[in-house]
Design an enzyme around this catalytic site. Structure first.
Site, PDB file in Angstrom:
ATOM      1  CE1 TYR A 145      37.529  34.364 -25.822  1.00 55.47           C
ATOM      2  CE2 TYR A 145      35.799  34.888 -27.383  1.00 55.47           C
ATOM      3  CZ  TYR A 145      37.040  34.366 -27.108  1.00 55.47           C
ATOM      4  OH  TYR A 145      37.804  33.848 -28.131  1.00 55.47           O
ATOM      5  CG  ASP A 205      32.135  30.151 -36.098  1.00 49.23           C
ATOM      6  OD1 ASP A 205      32.436  29.268 -36.905  1.00 49.23           O
ATOM      7  OD2 ASP A 205      32.955  31.016 -35.715  1.00 49.23           O
ATOM      8  CG  HIS A 448      32.152  27.113 -24.876  1.00 46.92           C
ATOM      9  ND1 HIS A 448      32.865  28.160 -25.415  1.00 46.92           N
ATOM     10  CD2 HIS A 448      30.888  27.272 -25.275  1.00 46.92           C
ATOM     11  CE1 HIS A 448      32.044  28.917 -26.117  1.00 46.92           C
ATOM     12  NE2 HIS A 448      30.832  28.415 -26.038  1.00 46.92           N
ATOM     13  CE1 TYR A 529      40.135  35.660 -30.598  1.00 46.51           C
ATOM     14  CE2 TYR A 529      39.566  37.886 -31.253  1.00 46.51           C
ATOM     15  CZ  TYR A 529      39.205  36.571 -31.039  1.00 46.51           C
ATOM     16  OH  TYR A 529      37.910  36.182 -31.283  1.00 46.51           O
ATOM     17  NE  ARG A 530      35.912  38.258 -28.009  1.00 44.56           N
ATOM     18  CZ  ARG A 530      34.935  38.039 -28.889  1.00 44.56           C
ATOM     19  NH1 ARG A 530      35.216  37.539 -30.077  1.00 44.56           N
ATOM     20  NH2 ARG A 530      33.691  38.324 -28.611  1.00 44.56           N
TER      21      ARG A 530
HETATM   22  C1  EUG Z   1      35.760  30.855 -32.723  1.00 42.73           C
HETATM   23  C2  EUG Z   1      36.548  31.814 -33.323  1.00 42.73           C
HETATM   24  C3  EUG Z   1      36.989  32.881 -32.579  1.00 42.73           C
HETATM   25  C4  EUG Z   1      36.643  33.009 -31.245  1.00 42.73           C
HETATM   26  C5  EUG Z   1      35.842  32.061 -30.654  1.00 42.73           C
HETATM   27  C6  EUG Z   1      35.401  30.990 -31.414  1.00 42.73           C
HETATM   28  C7  EUG Z   1      35.330  29.723 -33.512  1.00 42.73           C
HETATM   29  C8  EUG Z   1      34.699  28.655 -33.034  1.00 42.73           C
HETATM   30  C9  EUG Z   1      38.337  33.736 -34.296  1.00 42.73           C
HETATM   31  O1  EUG Z   1      37.780  33.865 -33.063  1.00 42.73           O
HETATM   32  O2  EUG Z   1      37.105  34.071 -30.537  1.00 42.73           O
HETATM   33  C10 EUG Z   1      34.282  27.549 -33.879  1.00 42.73           C
END
Ligand code: EUG
Length: 609
Positions: A145, A205, A448, A529-530
């Protein structure tokens, strides 16, 4: 390549470090990533310090010396050295390690390290006086992001993490804590273990990020308290004019100057609920935040596999009632089986030698040899409570999912010790880990972008977004990696766009894919959402109902709070008056055009317009 030989920092050495319990994993993960790296560690800078817009070298030098006098020379550092993308735990605060445009474009002029809320106020007042844009970061992870990069090149990054990393309070009775921006999930978890408290945190995560920063960016974790913003309680904020604000019950003074005793107990206080305004915004700098913790409980993680790609809408339909009835205890993840290949940490070349996206039949062939066998979708869930409760919940869940033909169920004990489910089980019990980094080995120099739309938890809606993803990933020749975080009424449909940082062609295709995904989803009524800072303008402007009523409202507030436009201009698409309509908004193909040495900065400076 020198950094490759170094051990990554531990938590005791560095606020951004890893806990000792993960020492070998951290080293292995770093080695694996570096062994895949073909790009040099750094390249000589093409130009000197990137000045803020409309600033002369002389004016900038005077401003920097003035700030150094106020908070200490060593706490204001020029961004004039070679840029190093580093690695997750040696993460830069000088630029976006996962650069989309030129590495040297989205850079700060300098980094300031305040020690306290008072010093943050000092910096904000200084920025108003010298008209210099600030870009506050907690720890600057925000992977996919924009990392710690400022949206306006030459902004002064305010790194709150380095010196404001105290856990101010842990209240075991209230099951809450108060943290500064530099407290990582790793640190909070380790501190609770040190004190032997029967409490859980909730982590995303990866565990290296800021608890505060993730919550105000409205990030997600995977215990029953996975909605991070919903589980914060009370903030201390520096406003863009340098004034101080406490929200929630913190607005009421405690006795004899103490913090209010109800600050971490009741979120809204009296009157309009203001906290939301300081999430995903540039209306203030959050310097302290209360966080609710979970009481320790029993837990059981598991996975289901579903055989066919076309099962997708039916799986979503099966999840909805389970989630709404709170049979599902947390936010489960539904992943496409291709994610089972990349989370092994093996590179794409191990699975497929062709160019272009990995074909479906190749994924199928390899999936057959994985412990979970041939399948198309994998559901990672966790149940909480006592054994009897968990067992009865699992029966209900199995009954629902086994209606889909060919569904299989696995417990961690059914799978080898290196299977991802074991790592997932930790995350879902609030134990922060590093394993998720492994899919970054998919290609050399991997970076990414996340595409993160929200859909209702309904098969038909999810299918629309999924089909858009399939079509556009194919069009741009990029592997599709969907991970869905599913709640009872909405799902975060996250796709991971992985590209090689050394390839301008891959960067251009990834950026074009993002742009087209955002537009196509919005055309069907689905919004993100972002998003990455480079796509914030586009995303913000998809929320255009009522002649852009929401953006006009945000701009009214921005101009009232930040008349000089110093705080995080462009964050979440909100530009202060000074910048608005002067070429800063990225609404077309500016990003693609800037890749390969250009800039996203408008040609004319603001005052000349
Ligand atoms: C993930 C989940 C997110 C996000 C970026 C990555 C999960 C990656 C629920 O939000 O903004 C495996």
């Amino acid at each position: 390549m020198s950094q490759a030989l170094n051990s990554p920092p531990t938590l005791s050495e560095q606020y951004r470090g890893y806990p000792e319990r993960l020492a070998s994993q951290a080293q292995e993960s770093k080695n694996r990533l570096y062994s895949n790296k073909t790009a040099p560690e750094s390249v000589p800078r093409k130009r000197g310090v990137r000045l803020p817009p409309d600033t002369t070298q002389d004016g900038f030098d005077r401003a920097i010396s003035a700030l150094q006098q106020q908070i200490g020379q060593q706490n204001v550092v020029l961004n004039d050295k070679p840029l190093i993308d580093g690695w997750y735990l040696d993460h830069p605060n000088t630029h976006d390690a996962f650069h989309v445009v030129d590495q040297e474009d989205l850079v700060s002029s300098a980094v300031a390290y305040p020690e306290s809320t008072t010093e943050v106020q000092t910096i904000v007042k200084w920025a108003n006086k010298y008209s210099i844009p600030l870009w506050p970061i907690s720890m600057g992870r925000n992977l996919g992001y924009g990392g710690g990069a400022p949206r306006v090149p030459g902004s002064v990054v305010v790194d709150l993490g380095k010196r404001m990393n105290k856990i101010l309070n842990i209240d075991p009775d209230n099951a809450s804590c108060v943290v500064e921006p530099g407290v990582s999930y790793f640190e909070l978890y380790e501190e609770i273990q040190r004190r032997k408290l029967p409490l859980w945190i909730d982590c995303p995560d990866l565990g290296g990020g800021s608890v505060l920063g993730n919550a105000i960016d409205r990030g997600v974790g995977y215990t029953p308290m996975g909605d991070h913003f919903a589980n914060h309680c009370g903030m201390e904020i520096v406003l863009p004019n340098g004034e101080l604000l406490r929200t929630g019950m913190g607005a009421m003074p405690g006795k004899y100057g103490a913090d209010n005793p109800t600050w971490q107990s009741f979120q809204p206080a009296y009157g309009p609920y203001s906290d939301g305004m300081f999430s995903q915004s540039n209306f203030g700098i959050v310097c302290q935040m209360g966080v609710w913790l979970m009481r320790e409980t029993g837990h059981q993680s598991y996975l289901f596999t579903f055989p066919r790609d076309e099962d997708f809408p039916e799986i979503v339909e099966a999840i909805r009632p389970l989630a709404q009835n709170r049979i599902l205890g947390n936010i489960p993840q539904l992943r496409h089986v291709v994610q089972e290949l990349n989370v092994t940490g093996l590179p794409k070349s191990h699975w497929y030698s062709g160019t272009g996206p990995i074909p479906r039949d190749v994924v199928r062939k390899h999936a057959r040899n994985l412990p979970t066998g041939e399948c198309s979708w994998v559901f990672y869930g966790t149940q909480y409570g006592d054994l009897a409760g968990i067992e009865s919940q699992l029966e209900i869940i199995k009954t629902a999912f086994f209606k889909i033909k060919g569904t299989k169920f696995f417990l961690p004990s059914d799978l080898p010790p290196d299977h991802y489910l074991h790592s997932r089980a930790k995350v879902c019990a609030g134990i922060p880990v590093l394993r998720e980094l492994d899919w970054l080995n998919w290609k050399p120099n991997a970076a990414h972008l996340f595409f993160s739309p929200i859909t209702p938890t309904k098969g038909a809606d999810a299918k629309v977004v999924h089909d858009i993803n399939i079509r556009l990933h194919e069009k741009y020749g990029i592997d599709l990696f969907p991970t869905l975080c599913v709640a009872g009424r909405e799902m975060h449909y996250i796709t991971n766009i992985v590209y090689d940082r050394s390839s301008d062609d891959e960067k251009r295709r990834s950026a074009a894919l993002m742009r087209e995904l955002i537009a196509a989803a919005a055309n069907e009524g689905y919004g993100e959402y972002r998003t990455h800072i480079l796509f914030a303008d586009q995303v913000a402007r998809t929320y255009s109902w009522g002649d852009n009523a929401l953006m006009r409202f945000n701009e009214t507030i921005k101009d009232a709070l930040d008349p000089n436009g110093i705080l995080a201009p462009g964050r979440n698409g909100i530009w202060p008056k000074k910048y608005r309509g002067k070429g800063w908004e990225l609404l077309g193909d500016e990003t693609e055009r800037a890749i390969g040495g250009g800039t996203i900065e408008p040609k004319k400076t603001m005052s000349r317009l």
